[in-house]
Design an enzyme around this catalytic site. Structure first.
Site, PDB file in Angstrom:
ATOM      1  N   TYR A  64       0.910  -1.097   0.037  1.00 37.74           N
ATOM      2  CA  TYR A  64      -0.005   0.218  -0.188  1.00 37.74           C
ATOM      3  C   TYR A  64       0.762   1.118   0.113  1.00 37.74           C
ATOM      4  CZ  TYR A  64      -4.151   2.616   0.876  1.00 37.74           C
ATOM      5  OH  TYR A  64      -5.260   3.683   1.005  1.00 37.74           O
ATOM      6  N   VAL A  67     -16.906   1.662  -1.629  1.00 37.81           N
ATOM      7  CA  VAL A  67     -17.133   2.777  -2.422  1.00 37.81           C
ATOM      8  C   VAL A  67     -18.306   2.945  -3.643  1.00 37.81           C
ATOM      9  CG1 VAL A  67     -15.833   4.437  -4.234  1.00 37.81           C
ATOM     10  CG2 VAL A  67     -14.565   3.198  -2.537  1.00 37.81           C
ATOM     11  N   ASP A 125     -20.328 -10.690 -13.683  1.00 37.19           N
ATOM     12  CA  ASP A 125     -21.587 -11.627 -13.728  1.00 37.19           C
ATOM     13  C   ASP A 125     -21.357 -12.654 -12.523  1.00 37.19           C
ATOM     14  OD1 ASP A 125     -23.618 -12.991 -14.477  1.00 37.19           O
ATOM     15  OD2 ASP A 125     -22.881 -14.055 -16.356  1.00 37.19           O
TER      16      ASP A 125
END
Length: 389
Positions: free
Chosen positions: A94, A196, A217
């Site tokens: 990160y 989000v 899907d």
């Protein structure tokens, strides 16, 4: 609950090392809550001493609660979610990594138990959320600096408060900061089932914007479609449908979007660009596919499309006055700005109006953290895992 003998043997040195780990002379505001205290009470915390697979490196530990200093706030944590950024931080990939050993969790809500003599912004009984990343919310109690916290109303749902500080803030800023959208305009996004994505749907609806929401899907597609439309989604399409010529029919009843929000990358982001109106902007805030964003030359030249990125930690840093904004660990150091406080109040107002709810959540007891971590990394995740303290 168990305590690792090796950790107990090394803890004093490690904790002292962390207290002395400066960023150009500055110390993360949460450091005090990770320090040993001979007279402090025991707290439980999810700690990782090195980066790796979350279920292998995160352990439930006993820590000492530091004494409350003049500018400190003793907080009893109530609930804290597991976000993709938390997982990435533990894995070490990160953009912001706290010193190790670290307590996991960047988000959550707690209740103030006691305050230091110099604290004026919060009082016992108040609800608070982190103002900065890296505080380590996966624990039962903590002592934080006052400047590391923002108070929120205690009359909003617990899950909404616990999930307020990251995803809804990201959604709101992306909808507001890149294109001057007006009621009736449309927005297209992928990762629409993410935290989000669900916030984008609801905030966009509150602003009078229409959303085209792309999802993968899956066996329960109709159930997911119904849930997103209940939140305010106007159109829900699969990644496969996005690539078909029939997508042109969608824009017979709504304008082409001038804003695309990309949390996936790869082919999905390329398809979002294909449906943007000339001069439109695609904002990338995540890369779940772990593939680069590829834009065709013709889209850039003949449609003059713009590619931007968004990271909430950077936004907070950019809106932080003074020299702390230039420090490498300023995400840990800067106090909440008026702009961020205003953003939180705006979102709380939407919650009070019933226009913004928490994403689908599964509450998990802290001791079952292994199951929660494992579930949070599964594909087609239907619910955000929230650690209940």
């Amino acid at each position: 609950m168990w305590v690792c003998a090796l950790w107990e043997a090394r803890a004093p040195a490690l904790l002292r090392r962390r207290r002395l780990l400066p960023a150009r002379g500055l110390r993360p505001p949460a450091a005090a809550s990770f320090s040993a205290s001979a007279e402090g009470s025991r707290v439980r915390a999810l700690v990782y001493g090195h980066h790796g697979h979350p279920t292998k490196v995160v352990e439930l530990k006993n820590l000492e609660l530091a004494a409350v200093g003049g500018s400190d706030v003793h907080v009893k944590m109530l609930a804290a979610p597991i976000n993709p950024s938390d997982i990435n931080m533990i894995q070490g990939n990160y953009g912001l990594l706290p010193p190790l050993p670290a307590v996991g969790g960047n988000e959550g809500v707690g209740q103030v138990v006691a305050v230091g003599s110099n604290v004026t912004g919060v009082k016992p009984g108040d609800w608070v959320i982190p103002a900065t990343a890296g505080l380590g919310t996966w624990r039962t109690e903590a002592v934080f600096s006052e400047e590391a916290l923002i108070s929120v109303p205690s009359n909003i749902p617990l899950q909404s408060a616990a999930t307020l500080g990251v995803n809804p803030c990201t959604a709101y800023r992306m909808l507001k900061d890149f294109e001057q959208l007006q009621p009736g305009d449309s927005v297209i996004q992928n990762a629409s089932n993410s935290g989000v994505g669900q916030a984008v749907i609801q905030i966009a609806a509150a602003l009078g914007l229409r959303t085209i929401n792309v999802v993968r899907d899956r066996p329960d597609l109709q159930k997911l479609t119904d849930r997103l439309k209940k939140l305010g989604a106007e159109q829900v399409v699969t990644e496969e449908e996005l690539r078909t010529h029939e997508m042109k029919n969608v824009f017979k009843d709504m304008p082409q979007p001038r804003l695309a929000l990309n949390g996936v990358g790869g082919k999905s982001s390329t398809e979002l660009l294909r449906h943007l109106a000339p001069g439109g902007t695609m904002v990338t805030y995540g890369g779940m596919a772990k593939q680069p964003v590829i834009a065709s030359v013709s889209q850039l030249i003949f449609k003059d499309l713009k590619l931007r990125g968004f990271w909430l930690s950077q936004w907070k840093k950019d809106h932080s006055p003074g020299p702390a904004a230039a420090a490498p660990l300023s995400d840990f150091l800067h106090p909440p700005t008026d702009q961020f406080k205003e953003l939180i109040l705006t979102l709380c107002d939407l919650i009070h109006r019933g226009q913004l709810t928490a994403p689908a959540c599964s509450e998990v007891p802290l001791q079952d953290y292994q199951c929660a971590l494992e579930a949070s990394m599964q594909p087609f995740l239907s619910a955000k895992q929230i650690l209940n303290m």
